[in-house]
Design a protein around this motif. Structure first.
Motif, PDB file in Angstrom:
ATOM      1  N   CYS A   1       4.838   0.977  -0.793  1.00  0.00           N
ATOM      2  CA  CYS A   1       3.714   1.528  -0.025  1.00  0.00           C
ATOM      3  C   CYS A   1       2.473   0.652  -0.168  1.00  0.00           C
ATOM      4  O   CYS A   1       1.749   0.421   0.814  1.00  0.00           O
ATOM      5  CB  CYS A   1       3.421   2.950  -0.470  1.00  0.00           C
ATOM      6  N   ASP A   2       2.215   0.147  -1.376  1.00  0.00           N
ATOM      7  CA  ASP A   2       1.057  -0.720  -1.599  1.00  0.00           C
ATOM      8  C   ASP A   2       1.151  -1.993  -0.765  1.00  0.00           C
ATOM      9  O   ASP A   2       0.147  -2.446  -0.182  1.00  0.00           O
ATOM     10  CB  ASP A   2       0.941  -1.083  -3.084  1.00  0.00           C
ATOM     11  N   LEU A   3       2.338  -2.581  -0.694  1.00  0.00           N
ATOM     12  CA  LEU A   3       2.512  -3.783   0.127  1.00  0.00           C
ATOM     13  C   LEU A   3       2.256  -3.482   1.601  1.00  0.00           C
ATOM     14  O   LEU A   3       1.656  -4.297   2.317  1.00  0.00           O
ATOM     15  CB  LEU A   3       3.922  -4.348  -0.057  1.00  0.00           C
ATOM     16  N   LEU A   4       2.690  -2.329   2.063  1.00  0.00           N
ATOM     17  CA  LEU A   4       2.460  -1.947   3.452  1.00  0.00           C
ATOM     18  C   LEU A   4       0.973  -1.707   3.721  1.00  0.00           C
ATOM     19  O   LEU A   4       0.461  -2.084   4.781  1.00  0.00           O
ATOM     20  CB  LEU A   4       3.284  -0.702   3.783  1.00  0.00           C
TER      21      LEU A   4
ATOM     22  N   TYR B   1      -1.839   2.398   7.466  1.00  0.00           N
ATOM     23  CA  TYR B   1      -2.171   3.694   6.865  1.00  0.00           C
ATOM     24  C   TYR B   1      -0.836   4.402   6.700  1.00  0.00           C
ATOM     25  O   TYR B   1      -0.224   4.843   7.677  1.00  0.00           O
ATOM     26  CB  TYR B   1      -3.110   4.466   7.783  1.00  0.00           C
ATOM     27  N   VAL B   2      -0.341   4.461   5.488  1.00  0.00           N
ATOM     28  CA  VAL B   2       1.035   4.874   5.217  1.00  0.00           C
ATOM     29  C   VAL B   2       1.107   6.387   4.974  1.00  0.00           C
ATOM     30  O   VAL B   2       0.337   6.934   4.181  1.00  0.00           O
ATOM     31  CB  VAL B   2       1.596   4.114   3.997  1.00  0.00           C
TER      32      VAL B   2
ATOM     33  N   PRO C   1       8.621  -7.487  -0.139  1.00  0.00           N
ATOM     34  CA  PRO C   1       7.691  -8.331   0.627  1.00  0.00           C
ATOM     35  C   PRO C   1       8.229  -8.672   2.015  1.00  0.00           C
ATOM     36  O   PRO C   1       7.462  -8.719   2.990  1.00  0.00           O
ATOM     37  CB  PRO C   1       7.536  -9.577  -0.249  1.00  0.00           C
ATOM     38  N   GLN C   2       9.533  -8.901   2.118  1.00  0.00           N
ATOM     39  CA  GLN C   2      10.108  -9.228   3.422  1.00  0.00           C
ATOM     40  C   GLN C   2      10.132  -8.011   4.340  1.00  0.00           C
ATOM     41  O   GLN C   2       9.886  -8.135   5.546  1.00  0.00           O
ATOM     42  CB  GLN C   2      11.522  -9.795   3.231  1.00  0.00           C
ATOM     43  N   PHE C   3      10.406  -6.840   3.769  1.00  0.00           N
ATOM     44  CA  PHE C   3      10.338  -5.621   4.582  1.00  0.00           C
ATOM     45  C   PHE C   3       8.919  -5.424   5.119  1.00  0.00           C
ATOM     46  O   PHE C   3       8.722  -5.146   6.309  1.00  0.00           O
ATOM     47  CB  PHE C   3      10.711  -4.383   3.752  1.00  0.00           C
TER      48      PHE C   3
END
Length: 292
Positions: free
Chosen positions: A42-45, A51-52, A276-278
């Protein structure tokens, strides 16, 4: 506690990031709580500008339990008799759309894993005007000719529910060893801690059985997916034994213009080495959908 009234039930949800960011609704799979969208992912997104929003589906976690209906009969449902279904994935898609209503979000990017992928497919078919982009992860179309589990994975899925906390943790470890990513094995201590925390948060196997019958009762979405007109990404592990690769391939083939992204060594989980790739793939899709 953040609860959203939706479709006659209540959904527990959590949000991460700036409400002014691109809204991204994350939908989890069979019997899985929102905790499987792990905070690190979630942090990476969020760093990608999203806005997750993550939530517990009906019949799992802290959301409403659908009691009082027929006793779910998985064997009957697998044989084609869906009379013990209390609901279908279409109802669960309506739940998710209701959560967006509660949050005042007209249109969102949506991403779902496994059964969650099936739910976001239903959202894109039924609530297309609410969807900016769709990402279907380790999922399938409902066509029984594709995505079928390997025997060991099916046996793990249908194993009787454990009768104690320790048995639940041990069964969870065994299941993840069968269905998880052979190329990215998890740290066993971390996995054990997560399984224990999830058990303590909510252990409700009856809900998992109802969700499984709902999947079987929903049927084949292929024709509906042919009418989806939102930017679509399909992510799948090449070593997935539970929803095999043909399920993802069929999903990408059904949705016009969909992109298929596969990972060698990835099974039926979301290994942190690939986060990271996602995150980058979802951000690229969102930029395409939003025009920059």
């Amino acid at each position: 506690m953040p609860y959203a009234p939706s479709n006659g039930i209540e959904l527990y949800y959590e949000t991460h990031g700036d409400p002014g960011g691109r809204p991204l609704l994350l939908v989890m799979g069979l019997g899985a709580q929102l905790t499987l969208w792990e905070p690190g992912l979630c942090d990476l997104l969020v760093r990608q500008g999203f806005y997750v929003i993550r939530f517990d589906n009906r019949d799992v976690g802290l959301s409403s339990k659908i009691e009082g209906g027929p006793q779910p009969d998985i064997a009957k449902a697998m044989a084609g008799d869906h009379s013990t279904a209390s609901y279908t994935l279409w109802d669960m898609a309506d739940d998710a759309a209701g959560l967006l209503d509660h949050l005042g979000i007209a249109r969102a990017h949506i991403a779902g894993a496994s059964m969650g992928g099936m739910i976001v497919q239903c959202m894109a078919i039924r609530h297309g005007s609410r969807v900016r982009s769709m990402t279907s992860i380790m999922s399938t179309t409902g066509n029984p000719a594709v995505g079928q589990p390997q025997p060991e994975a099916m046996a793990a899925l249908l194993a009787p529910p454990p009768e104690s906390r320790e048995a639940a943790i041990e069964q969870g470890l065994k299941t993840w060893k069968i269905i998880g990513s052979p190329g990215y094995p998890p740290d066993e201590a971390e996995l054990r801690a997560r399984l224990a925390a999830d058990y303590d948060r909510c252990f409700y196997p009856e809900g998992t059985a109802r969700q499984l019958v709902a999947i079987l009762a929903t049927g084949d979405r292929t024709e509906g997916l042919r009418g989806v007109r939102v930017p679509t990404l399909v992510i799948h592990g090449e070593a997935d034994p539970l929803v095999t690769l043909s399920g993802g391939q069929a999903t990408a083939e059904a949705v016009p213009g969909a992109r298929l992204l596969t990972f060698p060594g990835m099974g039926h989980d979301l290994p942190k080495q690939l986060w990271p790739q996602f995150a980058e793939a979802l951000a690229e899709l969102a930029r395409e959908a939003d025009g920059g």
